[in-house]
Enzyme design. Structure first.
Site, PDB file in Angstrom:
ATOM      1  N   CYS A  84       0.839  -1.203   0.000  1.00  0.00           N
ATOM      2  CA  CYS A  84       0.000   0.000   0.000  1.00  0.00           C
ATOM      3  C   CYS A  84       0.875   1.255   0.000  1.00  0.00           C
ATOM      4  O   CYS A  84       1.474   1.551  -1.029  1.00  0.00           O
ATOM      5  CB  CYS A  84      -0.987  -0.061   1.159  1.00  0.00           C
ATOM      6  N   HIS A 177      -3.187  -5.312   1.585  1.00  0.00           N
ATOM      7  CA  HIS A 177      -2.570  -5.526   2.905  1.00  0.00           C
ATOM      8  C   HIS A 177      -2.513  -7.010   3.250  1.00  0.00           C
ATOM      9  O   HIS A 177      -3.381  -7.510   3.974  1.00  0.00           O
ATOM     10  CB  HIS A 177      -3.395  -4.808   3.980  1.00  0.00           C
ATOM     11  N   GLU A 179      -0.858  -8.508   5.356  1.00  0.00           N
ATOM     12  CA  GLU A 179      -0.627  -8.749   6.792  1.00  0.00           C
ATOM     13  C   GLU A 179      -1.939  -8.797   7.586  1.00  0.00           C
ATOM     14  O   GLU A 179      -1.935  -9.170   8.757  1.00  0.00           O
ATOM     15  CB  GLU A 179       0.312  -7.665   7.364  1.00  0.00           C
TER      16      GLU A 179
HETATM   17  N1  GLN Z   1      -3.871   6.272   0.863  1.00  0.00           N
HETATM   18  C1  GLN Z   1      -2.601   6.044   1.494  1.00  0.00           C
HETATM   19  C2  GLN Z   1      -1.471   6.808   0.817  1.00  0.00           C
HETATM   20  O1  GLN Z   1      -1.657   7.428  -0.169  1.00  0.00           O
HETATM   21  C3  GLN Z   1      -2.258   4.569   1.500  1.00  0.00           C
HETATM   22  C4  GLN Z   1      -3.202   3.822   2.400  1.00  0.00           C
HETATM   23  C5  GLN Z   1      -2.612   2.610   3.047  1.00  0.00           C
HETATM   24  O2  GLN Z   1      -1.398   2.438   3.119  1.00  0.00           O
HETATM   25  N2  GLN Z   1      -3.475   1.785   3.577  1.00  0.00           N
HETATM   26  O3  GLN Z   1      -0.372   6.760   1.298  1.00  0.00           O
END
Ligand code: GLN
Length: 199
Positions: A84, A177, A179
């Site tokens: 992410c 994610h 995890e």
């Molecule tokens: N929207 C977040 C970003 O731009 C990422 C979200 C996340 O890591 N769950 O960094």
């Protein structure tokens, strides 16, 4: 060849969701630690950059001086896995943003690609490299990977074709994610990359 207990995989703990990655790595039998400092990164065999807020983590990385060390160690072959926010920070291009990043992968990402209406969802992903059973993937204000260079391998896509898991040599990036579920096969795949890099 190093045994699994000799492998040390750190999780960058400047901000965000690092504890669950540490639990998953412990289950897989590798040494693990929350890392924040350049010298801590020097002692690792692999690094996970977790979810969080990429503008914040990007700024903290340069304040703590860890960005340069990560770029240097990754250049020497240390595997790095970004989930992410971590995937955003690995990208060379972030659509419409000049925020700080590592730029280790030849990919373009779009932040918050699913909009405010559906900022979180779960779905099953086919990831043939990881096994026949689909992987349950949790997306939270997730990015997607909107373009890749030839050197990048697509490991998973949503049903509509949007790319959510890619690998380029020793770097792995997931928009979701892994995890947050009990299925540790994506982490297992990364541990194997780390094992492979030590041979
Ligand atoms: N929207 C977040 C970003 O731009 C990422 C979200 C996340 O890591 N769950 O960094």
């Amino acid at each position: 060849m190093a045994g699994r207990k000799d492998l040390k995989i750190g999780v960058l703990a400047l901000q965000g969701d690092f504890a669950r990655h540490i639990q998953t790595l412990e289950r897989l039998g590798v040494q693990t630690a929350a890392v924040r400092l350049p010298e801590e990164i020097m002692s690792l065999d692999g690094l996970i950059i977790p979810g969080g807020e990429s503008t914040t983590v990007g700024k903290l990385m340069s304040r703590f001086g860890v960005d340069k060390v990560i770029i240097e160690r990754a250049g020497e072959g240390m595997p790095v896995f970004g989930t992410c926010t971590g995937a955003i920070l690995l990208a060379k291009d972030i659509e419409g943003s000049d925020q700080p990043r590592l730029g280790l992968m030849d990919i373009t990402v779009r932040r918050n690609a699913f909009g405010r209406q559906i900022d979180s969802f779960e779905t099953d992903l086919d990831i043939p490299e990881i096994g026949e059973e689909p992987v349950r993937a949790v997306f939270i204000r997730a990015p997607i990977i909107t373009s890749i260079q030839d050197c990048v391998k697509v490991l998973a896509q949503l049903e509509d074709g949007r790319v959510v898991l890619v690998r380029e040599n020793n770097c792995l990036a997931a928009a979701f994610h892994p995890e947050l579920t009990d299925d540790s096969r994506v982490h297992e795949y990364f541990v194997r990359m780390v094992e492979g890099s030590k041979k």
